[in-house]
Design an enzyme around this catalytic site. Structure first.
Site, PDB file in Angstrom:
ATOM      1  CB  CYS A 208      -0.869  -0.016   1.260  1.00 26.94           C
ATOM      2  SG  CYS A 208      -1.909   1.453   1.429  1.00 26.94           S
TER       3      CYS A 208
ATOM      4  CG  HIS B 268      -7.257   2.877   1.329  1.00 26.99           C
ATOM      5  ND1 HIS B 268      -6.420   3.146   2.382  1.00 26.99           N
ATOM      6  CD2 HIS B 268      -6.492   2.280   0.384  1.00 26.99           C
ATOM      7  CE1 HIS B 268      -5.193   2.717   2.075  1.00 26.99           C
ATOM      8  NE2 HIS B 268      -5.210   2.186   0.877  1.00 26.99           N
TER       9      HIS B 268
ATOM     10  CG  HIS C 102      -5.558  -2.099  -1.404  1.00 26.04           C
ATOM     11  ND1 HIS C 102      -4.428  -2.690  -0.906  1.00 26.04           N
ATOM     12  CD2 HIS C 102      -5.388  -0.759  -1.216  1.00 26.04           C
ATOM     13  CE1 HIS C 102      -3.624  -1.751  -0.430  1.00 26.04           C
ATOM     14  NE2 HIS C 102      -4.175  -0.571  -0.609  1.00 26.04           N
ATOM     15  CD  GLU C 103      -6.916   1.680  -4.020  1.00 26.12           C
ATOM     16  OE1 GLU C 103      -7.050   2.656  -3.259  1.00 26.12           O
ATOM     17  OE2 GLU C 103      -5.806   1.158  -4.245  1.00 26.12           O
TER      18      GLU C 103
HETATM   19 ZN    ZN Z   1      -3.591   1.334  -0.071  1.00 22.53          ZN
END
Ligand code: ZN
Length: 203
Positions: free
Chosen positions: A109, A155, A151-152
């Site tokens: 990341c 966030h 993953h995004e």
């Molecule tokens: Zn990330």
């Protein structure tokens, strides 16, 4: 111009991000932010979420350029089901798992710079979101693209890939390249003393 990418420990990376209205999406402020995020992600990574540049908004950009994979073998790419993904924007995404099976690969990341760890992710997901013109979009993704989306979107809810990481697998990117990159996952798990994979995780 590239924006500064915040590192783990910044409170905004642990906040729930706010959804955007159609009016906000079309505003010069957000359109400019998207352009800056595009310039920032280009050449740095495959995705960037607004909290990573200090904006607690449900907005992320994704761009897996063909150049990124030119030094990765065809076999490794096939294993990861990784294909180039054109630049696009996801706003207010809702994610649904479409294949309830996970696969482990090393993942890093931009907000945990210099480190990488094994992260199990679902093999396929569907994402309903808005694009940069506030138009509804449905994305059906599998393989590496599904991983990027998970993953995004993490966030945007204050979650980081390290939250799902396999304990003991954290390492510097430098050491990953030096010692581990070419090793099959089974061998790597044995050396790292990670035990056997659970039934829900294949590799
Ligand atoms: Zn990330």
């Amino acid at each position: 111009m590239q924006l500064k990418i915040l590192q783990v420990g910044e409170p905004v990376l642990r906040q729930q991000a706010l959804p955007l209205t159609t009016e906000e999406i079309k505003s010069p402020k957000i359109q400019q932010l998207i352009e800056l995020m595009r310039a920032t992600v280009d050449g740095s990574g495959v995705g960037l979420a607004a909290p990573q540049i200090g904006e607690p908004l449900q907005l992320a950009v994704i761009y897996d350029k063909p150049e990124y994979t030119k030094n990765i073998s065809a076999e490794q790419l096939a294993l990861r089901e990784r294909v180039p993904i054109p630049f696009h924007v996801i706003i207010n995404p809702k994610i649904t798992v479409t294949l309830d099976e996970k696969i482990e690969f090393f993942e890093g990341c931009l907000s945990v710079a210099g480190f990488i760890s094994l992260v199990p992710r679902y093999l396929a997901v569907t994402v309903e979101c808005l694009n940069e013109n506030a138009e509804p979009v449905v994305i059906n993704a599998s393989g590496w693209y599904a991983r990027i989306l998970q993953h995004e979107i993490d966030h945007l809810h204050g979650n980081l890939c390290i939250d799902h990481a396999v304990p003991r697998s954290l390492m510097t990117v430098e050491h990953y390249m030096k010692y581990w990159q070419e090793k099959p996952i089974e061998q790597l798990r044995e050396i790292l003393q990670l035990g056997t994979l659970s039934d829900s995780v294949r590799h």
